[in-house]
Design an enzyme around this catalytic site. Structure first.
Site, PDB file in Angstrom:
ATOM      1  N   GLY A 248       0.745  -1.249   0.000  1.00 46.34           N
ATOM      2  CA  GLY A 248       0.000   0.000   0.000  1.00 46.34           C
ATOM      3  C   GLY A 248       0.773   1.296   0.000  1.00 46.34           C
ATOM      4  O   GLY A 248       0.160   2.365  -0.086  1.00 46.34           O
ATOM      5  N   PRO A 291       4.574  -4.982  -0.985  1.00 48.24           N
ATOM      6  CA  PRO A 291       4.497  -3.857  -1.922  1.00 48.24           C
ATOM      7  C   PRO A 291       4.265  -4.320  -3.357  1.00 48.24           C
ATOM      8  O   PRO A 291       4.875  -5.291  -3.810  1.00 48.24           O
ATOM      9  CB  PRO A 291       5.883  -3.218  -1.801  1.00 48.24           C
ATOM     10  CG  PRO A 291       6.781  -4.352  -1.409  1.00 48.24           C
ATOM     11  CD  PRO A 291       5.943  -5.232  -0.515  1.00 48.24           C
ATOM     12  N   GLY A 292       3.372  -3.653  -4.040  1.00 45.21           N
ATOM     13  CA  GLY A 292       3.165  -3.908  -5.461  1.00 45.21           C
ATOM     14  C   GLY A 292       3.501  -2.637  -6.214  1.00 45.21           C
ATOM     15  O   GLY A 292       4.543  -2.512  -6.862  1.00 45.21           O
ATOM     16  N   ARG A 293       2.624  -1.653  -6.042  1.00 42.55           N
ATOM     17  CA  ARG A 293       2.774  -0.370  -6.727  1.00 42.55           C
ATOM     18  C   ARG A 293       4.162   0.247  -6.539  1.00 42.55           C
ATOM     19  O   ARG A 293       4.796   0.690  -7.496  1.00 42.55           O
ATOM     20  CB  ARG A 293       1.713   0.598  -6.169  1.00 42.55           C
ATOM     21  CG  ARG A 293       1.593   1.907  -6.911  1.00 42.55           C
ATOM     22  CD  ARG A 293       0.700   2.879  -6.120  1.00 42.55           C
ATOM     23  NE  ARG A 293      -0.619   2.337  -5.832  1.00 42.55           N
ATOM     24  CZ  ARG A 293      -1.641   2.331  -6.684  1.00 42.55           C
ATOM     25  NH1 ARG A 293      -1.513   2.880  -7.865  1.00 42.55           N
ATOM     26  NH2 ARG A 293      -2.801   1.809  -6.347  1.00 42.55           N
ATOM     27  N   ARG A 330      -6.820   3.157 -15.643  1.00 46.20           N
ATOM     28  CA  ARG A 330      -6.871   3.715 -14.284  1.00 46.20           C
ATOM     29  C   ARG A 330      -7.557   5.070 -14.203  1.00 46.20           C
ATOM     30  O   ARG A 330      -8.184   5.390 -13.200  1.00 46.20           O
ATOM     31  CB  ARG A 330      -5.475   3.761 -13.654  1.00 46.20           C
ATOM     32  CG  ARG A 330      -4.924   2.361 -13.362  1.00 46.20           C
ATOM     33  CD  ARG A 330      -3.618   2.391 -12.569  1.00 46.20           C
ATOM     34  NE  ARG A 330      -3.794   2.943 -11.247  1.00 46.20           N
ATOM     35  CZ  ARG A 330      -3.349   4.130 -10.867  1.00 46.20           C
ATOM     36  NH1 ARG A 330      -2.700   4.909 -11.700  1.00 46.20           N
ATOM     37  NH2 ARG A 330      -3.564   4.552  -9.645  1.00 46.20           N
ATOM     38  N   CYS A 361     -14.132   3.298 -28.428  1.00 54.85           N
ATOM     39  CA  CYS A 361     -15.443   3.898 -28.624  1.00 54.85           C
ATOM     40  C   CYS A 361     -16.151   4.070 -27.285  1.00 54.85           C
ATOM     41  O   CYS A 361     -17.139   3.400 -26.990  1.00 54.85           O
ATOM     42  CB  CYS A 361     -16.272   3.037 -29.564  1.00 54.85           C
ATOM     43  SG  CYS A 361     -15.526   2.976 -31.176  1.00 54.85           S
ATOM     44  N   GLU A 362     -15.598   4.923 -26.464  1.00 51.08           N
ATOM     45  CA  GLU A 362     -16.111   5.232 -25.122  1.00 51.08           C
ATOM     46  C   GLU A 362     -15.696   6.660 -24.831  1.00 51.08           C
ATOM     47  O   GLU A 362     -14.501   6.959 -24.887  1.00 51.08           O
ATOM     48  CB  GLU A 362     -15.408   4.371 -24.060  1.00 51.08           C
ATOM     49  CG  GLU A 362     -15.680   2.900 -24.086  1.00 51.08           C
ATOM     50  CD  GLU A 362     -17.038   2.512 -23.536  1.00 51.08           C
ATOM     51  OE1 GLU A 362     -17.551   3.227 -22.654  1.00 51.08           O
ATOM     52  OE2 GLU A 362     -17.572   1.508 -24.011  1.00 51.08           O
TER      53      GLU A 362
HETATM   54  C1  PLP Z   1      -3.135  -5.096  -3.869  1.00 51.00           C
HETATM   55  C2  PLP Z   1      -2.546  -5.789  -2.737  1.00 51.00           C
HETATM   56  C3  PLP Z   1      -1.221  -5.533  -2.383  1.00 51.00           C
HETATM   57  C4  PLP Z   1      -0.363  -4.523  -3.087  1.00 51.00           C
HETATM   58  O1  PLP Z   1      -0.773  -3.213  -2.871  1.00 51.00           O
HETATM   59  P1  PLP Z   1       0.081  -1.978  -3.425  1.00 51.00           P
HETATM   60  O2  PLP Z   1      -0.734  -0.802  -3.099  1.00 51.00           O
HETATM   61  O3  PLP Z   1       0.217  -2.185  -4.890  1.00 51.00           O
HETATM   62  O4  PLP Z   1       1.388  -1.993  -2.733  1.00 51.00           O
HETATM   63  C5  PLP Z   1      -0.705  -6.254  -1.344  1.00 51.00           C
HETATM   64  N1  PLP Z   1      -1.436  -7.177  -0.672  1.00 51.00           N
HETATM   65  C6  PLP Z   1      -2.708  -7.440  -1.003  1.00 51.00           C
HETATM   66  C7  PLP Z   1      -3.450  -8.466  -0.253  1.00 51.00           C
HETATM   67  C8  PLP Z   1      -3.309  -6.763  -2.029  1.00 51.00           C
HETATM   68  O5  PLP Z   1      -4.572  -7.027  -2.342  1.00 51.00           O
END
Ligand code: PLP
Length: 431
Positions: A248, A291-293, A330, A361-362
């Site tokens: 997050g 972390p993803g984002r 997004r 087409c949106e």
């Molecule tokens: C989406 C998600 C993440 C990653 O969140 P980011 O905001 O991209 O860091 C981590 N854990 C879970 C369970 C998620 O659903």
């Protein structure tokens, strides 16, 4: 420039990790997603180093693959020593195809089918993050059928509002994810899980939301979760090995977003965890972060070719590009902000106010509204920054538009990470 890997060369073109963006499009076509490998590595190291330095022994960052999921990226992330989490059997398939050690892979999701669970157990998943009682019953049964004792964490909802967009806020009591602590149901779920003989509960998980810029919400969540850990020990004699605090951390998409120091936030979180454990009289469990984002968002730039510039006299101007919501939904989904620039004229001042429109087409197929771009013209290359997370992974074939190619740049070299989709790909499933 928003990021230090971006610059302008003598032709006035944008450069990404030293490579001319306009030349890259001439070579690979458009739209084109350009991923900077060294930047991915840098982001991973920030987490790896800070987790080692500030969090209890055994702590580990896991990459949330839903942000951007393909084999070469998993190879990079694995080589930096991160674990991974997946939210579907498809993501598990990809991470496994990348030879990622499954010991460090966690399987999430609020609705895992029996097929998913069977597939994951047979593939050799490290751990499940079990969402609810129904799922636990299935995991227990299927693990038993396969002669395994399956390790799980329980997903709990701590009842935290991280003040982010409602659609990406996930830790509130009435969330569709996990089991609520506040209502007493989490304790019931733990008691129940402990009666299942093919399940080994190792700890708990929460994920409060995404695009969060301060450490406070994470510290608040840690407090609530650690209190739960302490209660579980006192009342049930349960020892928590792992506490997963989810992902997050926010990313700076535009100049007005705050700069975020991830290492410092993890330091604060670590201090907070230690203090809370002392207060509750428990030994600190290993902390997992997901972390993803913040691992991939700022490592990728999408390059489009401008097709038209249309001014509606007295109203507004549209700049149309050869991609849009199909490669980046997004803005359409959450109104997300992006930094947009004319990569062909990166040395010119950005003073043409316009809306960037996709080719679908949106009417809602927009990338950004009311942004300033340097004298856009048909044929120019438009760069949209910070597109590494939740862009390609959310891409679609709407209007039968092919997904873009993803190239990886490193030390002046380029390679294809995901090849461009072809028309043939579009009829692959047609019978
Ligand atoms: C989406 C998600 C993440 C990653 O969140 P980011 O905001 O991209 O860091 C981590 N854990 C879970 C369970 C998620 O659903």
């Amino acid at each position: 420039m928003l990021y230090s890997n971006l610059s302008v060369n003598e032709k006035g073109h944008l450069t990404i990790a030293g490579l001319d963006a306009v030349t890259l499009v001439e070579q690979y076509g458009s739209p084109l997603m350009v991923l900077d490998e060294n930047k991915v590595r840098e982001n991973c190291r920030t987490y790896i180093d800070a987790v080692k330095k500030y969090l209890p022994t055994g702590s580990k960052p896991l990459y949330a693959g839903k942000a951007f999921c393909f084999k070469s990226l998993y190879n990079i992330i694995e080589s930096e020593g991160m674990g991974a989490d997946v939210v579907s059997p498809g993501e598990l398939y990809v991470v496994n195809a990348a030879n990622f050690p499954l010991e460090y892979v966690y399987f999430h999701g609020n609705n895992k089918t029996d097929e998913d669970i069977t597939f994951a157990i047979k593939t050799g998943i490290g751990r499940f993050v079990a969402d609810n009682r129904d799922e636990l019953i299935s995991i227990d049964r299927i693990a038993g059928e396969n002669g395994k004792k399956q390790r799980v964490l329980l997903r709990l909802s701590p009842g935290i509002d991280p003040h982010t967009h409602a659609k990406i806020s996930t830790g509130n009591v009435d969330s569709k994810f996990g089991t609520a602590i506040e209502t007493g149901q989490a304790t019931e779920l733990l008691k129940f899980a402990l009666t299942l003989k093919n399940i080994e509960v190792e700890g708990f998980h929460c994920h409060i939301g995404s695009q969060i810029f301060e450490s406070e919400p994470f510290c608040d969540a840690a407090d609530i979760m650690l209190r739960f850990v302490a209660d579980a020990k006192e009342n049930l004699g349960f020892e928590t090995k792992y506490l997963n605090l989810g992902g997050g951390f926010g990313v700076r998409y535009v100049e007005s977003h705050p700069k975020i120091d991830i290492a410092d936030n993890i330091k604060k979180l670590g201090e907070h965890v230690n203090a809370a454990c002392e207060r509750f009289g428990i030994t600190a469990p290993a902390i997992l972060l997901e972390p993803g984002r913040s691992i991939v968002a700022d490592t990728c730039t999408t390059l489009y070719r401008i097709g038209s510039v249309k001014t509606i006299t007295g109203y507004k101007s549209y700049v149309s590009i050869d991609g849009g919501m199909t490669d980046n939904p997004r803005y359409a989904l959450y109104g997300s902000e992006y930094t947009v620039l004319n990569a062909s004229k990166a040395d010119k001042s950005a003073d043409f106010v316009c809306t960037i429109a996709g080719r679908c087409c949106e009417s809602g197929d927009l990338i950004q509204e009311g942004v300033k771009v340097a004298s856009p013209e048909r044929g120019d290359i438009l760069a949209v920054l910070t597109t590494g997370a939740y862009n390609y992974s959310m891409a679609s074939n709407y209007n039968r538009i092919c997904r873009p190619a993803v190239i990886i740049v490193k030390d002046g070299e380029t390679r294809v990470g995901i090849r461009r989709e072809t028309f043939e790909d579009l009829i692959r499933y047609d019978m």
